[in-house]
Design an enzyme around this catalytic site. Structure first.
Site, mmCIF file in Angstrom:
data_model
loop_
_atom_site.group_PDB
_atom_site.id
_atom_site.type_symbol
_atom_site.label_atom_id
_atom_site.label_comp_id
_atom_site.label_asym_id
_atom_site.label_seq_id
_atom_site.Cartn_x
_atom_site.Cartn_y
_atom_site.Cartn_z
ATOM 1 N N ASN A 8 3.782 12.601 -2.176
ATOM 2 C CA ASN A 8 4.000 11.330 -1.475
ATOM 3 C C ASN A 8 5.501 11.052 -1.549
ATOM 4 O O ASN A 8 6.003 10.640 -2.594
ATOM 5 C CB ASN A 8 3.196 10.219 -2.154
ATOM 6 C CG ASN A 8 3.492 8.849 -1.574
ATOM 7 O OD1 ASN A 8 4.193 8.725 -0.559
ATOM 8 N ND2 ASN A 8 2.968 7.807 -2.207
ATOM 9 N N TRP A 9 6.173 11.320 -0.445
ATOM 10 C CA TRP A 9 7.636 11.159 -0.453
ATOM 11 C C TRP A 9 8.044 9.686 -0.518
ATOM 12 O O TRP A 9 9.205 9.379 -0.767
ATOM 13 C CB TRP A 9 8.237 11.807 0.809
ATOM 14 C CG TRP A 9 8.220 13.305 0.819
ATOM 15 C CD1 TRP A 9 7.646 14.141 -0.103
ATOM 16 C CD2 TRP A 9 8.825 14.160 1.814
ATOM 17 N NE1 TRP A 9 7.852 15.449 0.256
ATOM 18 C CE2 TRP A 9 8.568 15.494 1.433
ATOM 19 C CE3 TRP A 9 9.537 13.929 2.996
ATOM 20 C CZ2 TRP A 9 9.015 16.590 2.184
ATOM 21 C CZ3 TRP A 9 9.978 15.023 3.746
ATOM 22 C CH2 TRP A 9 9.721 16.335 3.340
ATOM 23 N N LYS A 10 7.109 8.775 -0.252
ATOM 24 C CA LYS A 10 7.431 7.335 -0.169
ATOM 25 C C LYS A 10 8.592 7.143 0.822
ATOM 26 O O LYS A 10 8.721 7.924 1.764
ATOM 27 C CB LYS A 10 7.713 6.762 -1.568
ATOM 28 C CG LYS A 10 6.567 7.105 -2.547
ATOM 29 C CD LYS A 10 6.598 6.334 -3.826
ATOM 30 C CE LYS A 10 5.406 6.745 -4.700
ATOM 31 N NZ LYS A 10 5.296 5.978 -5.927
ATOM 32 N N HIS A 88 -2.356 2.639 -1.000
ATOM 33 C CA HIS A 88 -1.462 2.886 -2.132
ATOM 34 C C HIS A 88 -1.143 1.550 -2.807
ATOM 35 O O HIS A 88 -1.017 0.527 -2.138
ATOM 36 C CB HIS A 88 -0.185 3.575 -1.660
ATOM 37 C CG HIS A 88 0.632 4.092 -2.804
ATOM 38 N ND1 HIS A 88 1.431 3.280 -3.568
ATOM 39 C CD2 HIS A 88 0.736 5.332 -3.343
ATOM 40 C CE1 HIS A 88 1.998 4.003 -4.526
ATOM 41 N NE2 HIS A 88 1.599 5.258 -4.404
ATOM 42 N N GLU A 90 1.467 0.362 -3.898
ATOM 43 C CA GLU A 90 2.683 -0.304 -3.390
ATOM 44 C C GLU A 90 2.365 -1.097 -2.124
ATOM 45 O O GLU A 90 2.904 -2.182 -1.898
ATOM 46 C CB GLU A 90 3.783 0.747 -3.150
ATOM 47 C CG GLU A 90 4.342 1.247 -4.481
ATOM 48 C CD GLU A 90 4.874 2.669 -4.466
ATOM 49 O OE1 GLU A 90 5.095 3.238 -3.370
ATOM 50 O OE2 GLU A 90 5.065 3.227 -5.566
ATOM 51 N N GLU A 160 -4.743 6.142 -9.273
ATOM 52 C CA GLU A 160 -3.340 5.913 -9.592
ATOM 53 C C GLU A 160 -3.206 4.614 -10.392
ATOM 54 O O GLU A 160 -3.110 3.524 -9.812
ATOM 55 C CB GLU A 160 -2.505 5.810 -8.310
ATOM 56 C CG GLU A 160 -2.484 7.078 -7.482
ATOM 57 C CD GLU A 160 -1.171 7.250 -6.724
ATOM 58 O OE1 GLU A 160 -0.663 8.373 -6.719
ATOM 59 O OE2 GLU A 160 -0.650 6.257 -6.171
ATOM 60 N N GLY A 166 5.777 5.815 -11.214
ATOM 61 C CA GLY A 166 7.232 5.710 -11.225
ATOM 62 C C GLY A 166 7.797 5.223 -12.549
ATOM 63 O O GLY A 166 8.966 4.860 -12.633
ATOM 64 N N SER A 204 3.341 9.520 -12.413
ATOM 65 C CA SER A 204 4.253 10.240 -13.319
ATOM 66 C C SER A 204 3.778 11.650 -13.666
ATOM 67 O O SER A 204 3.931 12.094 -14.807
ATOM 68 C CB SER A 204 4.508 9.422 -14.584
ATOM 69 O OG SER A 204 5.175 8.205 -14.248
ATOM 70 N N GLY A 225 4.546 11.609 -6.686
ATOM 71 C CA GLY A 225 5.645 10.847 -6.099
ATOM 72 C C GLY A 225 6.972 11.539 -6.336
ATOM 73 O O GLY A 225 7.307 12.530 -5.691
ATOM 74 N N GLY A 226 7.748 11.013 -7.274
ATOM 75 C CA GLY A 226 9.106 11.481 -7.517
ATOM 76 C C GLY A 226 9.262 12.990 -7.612
ATOM 77 O O GLY A 226 10.191 13.564 -7.025
HETATM 78 P P1 13P Z 1 5.269 8.994 -9.304
HETATM 79 O O1 13P Z 1 4.771 10.432 -9.361
HETATM 80 O O2 13P Z 1 6.694 8.891 -8.873
HETATM 81 O O3 13P Z 1 4.931 8.238 -10.541
HETATM 82 O O4 13P Z 1 4.443 8.290 -8.106
HETATM 83 C C1 13P Z 1 3.065 8.409 -8.077
HETATM 84 C C2 13P Z 1 2.564 7.888 -6.786
HETATM 85 O O5 13P Z 1 2.605 6.691 -6.529
HETATM 86 C C3 13P Z 1 2.043 8.851 -5.808
HETATM 87 O O6 13P Z 1 1.446 8.220 -4.740
#
Ligand code: 13P
Length: 245
Positions: A8-10, A88, A90, A160, A166, A204, A225-226
């Site tokens: 997930n590049w966000k 998600h 967010e 999640e 994050g 994470s 994510g990251g």
């Molecule tokens: P991180 O891997 O950066 O914690 O993000 C997880 C996430 O929200 C994937 O959708």
């Protein structure tokens, strides 16, 4: 069940950075790999390593019409999206997406032939209050109400925990296994063919904790994510998923 690891590049990337990332990505055998990219980059991603699946990070609940700023499931389908993340945390927390809307978005994605990756998970306060499965059950029930029992078995779920996203503070393998088992039990109790549902963990996930997480019971992949923005890290996580028994 083949594990799925989706990046997930966000709201990250640029034409140049994406190209550099894609040039370094090698598809790992034994696992399904996907990247969920910002809408404007779906066109750029038409040129990507073969075997790398494409996804989006959101979709409109509506089919077409006067919905300024929205993007329909049919449009995502035209760009070859197989997956779309819905609900998600967010989007739930920052953009006020309610459980019912998440269900409608999942339905819209399925109607256009895509597989929604429906995110569920608790906040730290909810965990501390012993509310983990109550919260997740409420989130799942809203989706089930909209899509129905049969379609529920054709989506992907992502657990999640909000406190792990994050933060560098992943859930432990034991916590992940407990919640994934709880989700599968919830699905079974509601008449869903639970063994068909892939349940991903997100929060994470890094190369150094991926093997332990994927080895946990009922973990069918990850939502990253990251670490998905660094080719080497994403591939290491995918290799861990492929190697886990
Ligand atoms: P991180 O891997 O950066 O914690 O993000 C997880 C996430 O929200 C994937 O959708």
């Amino acid at each position: 069940m083949l594990r799925l690891v989706a990046g997930n590049w966000k709201m990250n990337g640029s034409l140049a950075a994406n190209r550099a990332l894609l040039d370094q990505l090698v598809v790992v055998p034994g696992v399904e790999m996907a990247v969920c990219v910002p809408y404007p980059y779906l066109a750029q991603l038409q040129d990507r390593p073969s075997g790398l699946q494409l996804g989006a990070q959101d979709v409109s609940e509506h089919e077409a019409g006067a919905y300024t700023g929205e993007v329909s499931a049919a449009m995502l389908g035209e760009f070859g999206c197989r997956y779309v993340i819905v609900g998600h945390s967010e989007r739930r927390a920052l953009f006020g997406e309610a459980d019912l809307v998440v269900g409608r978005k999942a339905r819209a994605a399925q109607a256009a032939g895509m597989v929604p990756i429906v995110c569920v998970g608790e906040t730290l306060d909810e965990r501390d209050g012993g509310q983990v499965m109550a919260v997740i059950g409420r989130q799942l029930a809203a989706v089930l109400d909209v899509v129905g029992v049969e379609a529920m078995a054709r989506l992907v779920l992502a657990y999640e925990p909000v406190w792990a996203i994050g933060t560098g503070r992943s859930a432990t393998a034991g916590q992940v296994a407990e919640v994934h088992g709880g989700i599968r039990a919830w699905l079974r109790a509601h008449g869903v063919d639970a063994k068909r549902v892939r349940i991903l963990y997100g929060g994470s996930v890094k190369p150094d904790n991926a093997a332990a997480i994927f080895a946990a019971v009922d973990v069918d992949g990850g939502l990253i994510g990251g670490a998905s923005l660094v080719a080497e890290d994403f591939m290491a996580i995918c290799r861990a998923a492929a190697d886990a028994v």
